[in-house]
Scaffold this motif. Structure first.
Motif, PDB file in Angstrom:
ATOM      1  N   ASN A 127       0.803  -1.228   0.000  1.00  0.00           N
ATOM      2  CA  ASN A 127       0.000   0.000   0.000  1.00  0.00           C
ATOM      3  C   ASN A 127       0.837   1.279   0.000  1.00  0.00           C
ATOM      4  O   ASN A 127       0.351   2.328   0.426  1.00  0.00           O
ATOM      5  CB  ASN A 127      -0.940  -0.014   1.207  1.00  0.00           C
ATOM      6  CG  ASN A 127      -2.000  -1.072   1.079  1.00  0.00           C
ATOM      7  OD1 ASN A 127      -2.984  -0.894   0.385  1.00  0.00           O
ATOM      8  ND2 ASN A 127      -1.784  -2.208   1.726  1.00  0.00           N
ATOM      9  N   ILE A 157      -0.826   6.122   4.163  1.00  0.00           N
ATOM     10  CA  ILE A 157      -1.060   5.171   5.239  1.00  0.00           C
ATOM     11  C   ILE A 157      -0.254   5.569   6.465  1.00  0.00           C
ATOM     12  O   ILE A 157       0.760   6.253   6.360  1.00  0.00           O
ATOM     13  CB  ILE A 157      -0.700   3.722   4.837  1.00  0.00           C
ATOM     14  CG1 ILE A 157       0.743   3.637   4.331  1.00  0.00           C
ATOM     15  CG2 ILE A 157      -1.682   3.161   3.833  1.00  0.00           C
ATOM     16  CD1 ILE A 157       1.259   2.232   4.086  1.00  0.00           C
ATOM     17  N   GLN A 184      -4.343   3.210  10.029  1.00  0.00           N
ATOM     18  CA  GLN A 184      -4.849   2.408   8.919  1.00  0.00           C
ATOM     19  C   GLN A 184      -4.307   0.978   8.971  1.00  0.00           C
ATOM     20  O   GLN A 184      -5.023   0.016   8.705  1.00  0.00           O
ATOM     21  CB  GLN A 184      -4.469   3.046   7.569  1.00  0.00           C
ATOM     22  CG  GLN A 184      -5.132   4.363   7.299  1.00  0.00           C
ATOM     23  CD  GLN A 184      -4.453   5.536   7.990  1.00  0.00           C
ATOM     24  OE1 GLN A 184      -3.321   5.446   8.454  1.00  0.00           O
ATOM     25  NE2 GLN A 184      -5.168   6.639   8.071  1.00  0.00           N
ATOM     26  N   ASP A 212      -5.931  -0.921  11.919  1.00  0.00           N
ATOM     27  CA  ASP A 212      -7.310  -1.245  11.559  1.00  0.00           C
ATOM     28  C   ASP A 212      -7.360  -2.419  10.583  1.00  0.00           C
ATOM     29  O   ASP A 212      -8.147  -3.350  10.750  1.00  0.00           O
ATOM     30  CB  ASP A 212      -7.996  -0.010  10.962  1.00  0.00           C
ATOM     31  CG  ASP A 212      -9.468  -0.225  10.735  1.00  0.00           C
ATOM     32  OD1 ASP A 212     -10.162  -0.662  11.678  1.00  0.00           O
ATOM     33  OD2 ASP A 212      -9.931   0.038   9.601  1.00  0.00           O
ATOM     34  N   ALA A 213      -6.498  -2.388   9.563  1.00  0.00           N
ATOM     35  CA  ALA A 213      -6.479  -3.461   8.560  1.00  0.00           C
ATOM     36  C   ALA A 213      -6.107  -4.805   9.179  1.00  0.00           C
ATOM     37  O   ALA A 213      -6.592  -5.847   8.744  1.00  0.00           O
ATOM     38  CB  ALA A 213      -5.503  -3.109   7.437  1.00  0.00           C
TER      39      ALA A 213
END
Length: 110
Positions: free
Chosen positions: A20, A25, A29, A32-33
């Motif tokens: 990513n 990011i 993030q 959370d992922a």
């Protein structure tokens, strides 16, 4: 380039970062992922890598930019977009700080 790490959460986070880089990011993030709390993710990075999540993102962005400069004919602007830098000048400034030369000069030295 992703460093081999035995700790599964850190390894998954590093893989997420690598996949990513073009996106904006950060720790929130990534946590959370992965379904983990941010303080836990931050602590795992400090414990296993001795640096922060943000530093890992910067490290991977720089390594990918360097690799693209070495192995492609992509423009600096395209490399900046591909590696998540907000502009070609941001990449150039970061590159100059880390490598001592501009991205174009780095490529010309090869």
């Amino acid at each position: 380039e992703v460093i081999a790490v035995a700790e599964p959460t850190v390894r998954r986070a590093m893989e997420f970062i690598a996949r990513n880089l073009a996106r904006p990011i950060g720790s929130p993030q990534i946590a959370d992922a992965l379904g983990v709390r941010r303080p836990i993710l931050d602590a795992l990075f400090r414990e296993h890598l001795c640096h922060s999540v943000g530093e890992e993102i910067r490290r991977q962005r720089f390594a990918r930019a360097k690799l693209l400069l070495e192995t492609t004919n992509m423009s600096v602007a395209a490399i900046a977009a591909e590696t998540g830098y907000c502009s070609p000048s941001h990449l150039a400034n970061t590159f100059r700080d880390a490598a001592g030369v501009s991205p174009r000069a780095w490529r010309n030295q090869l």
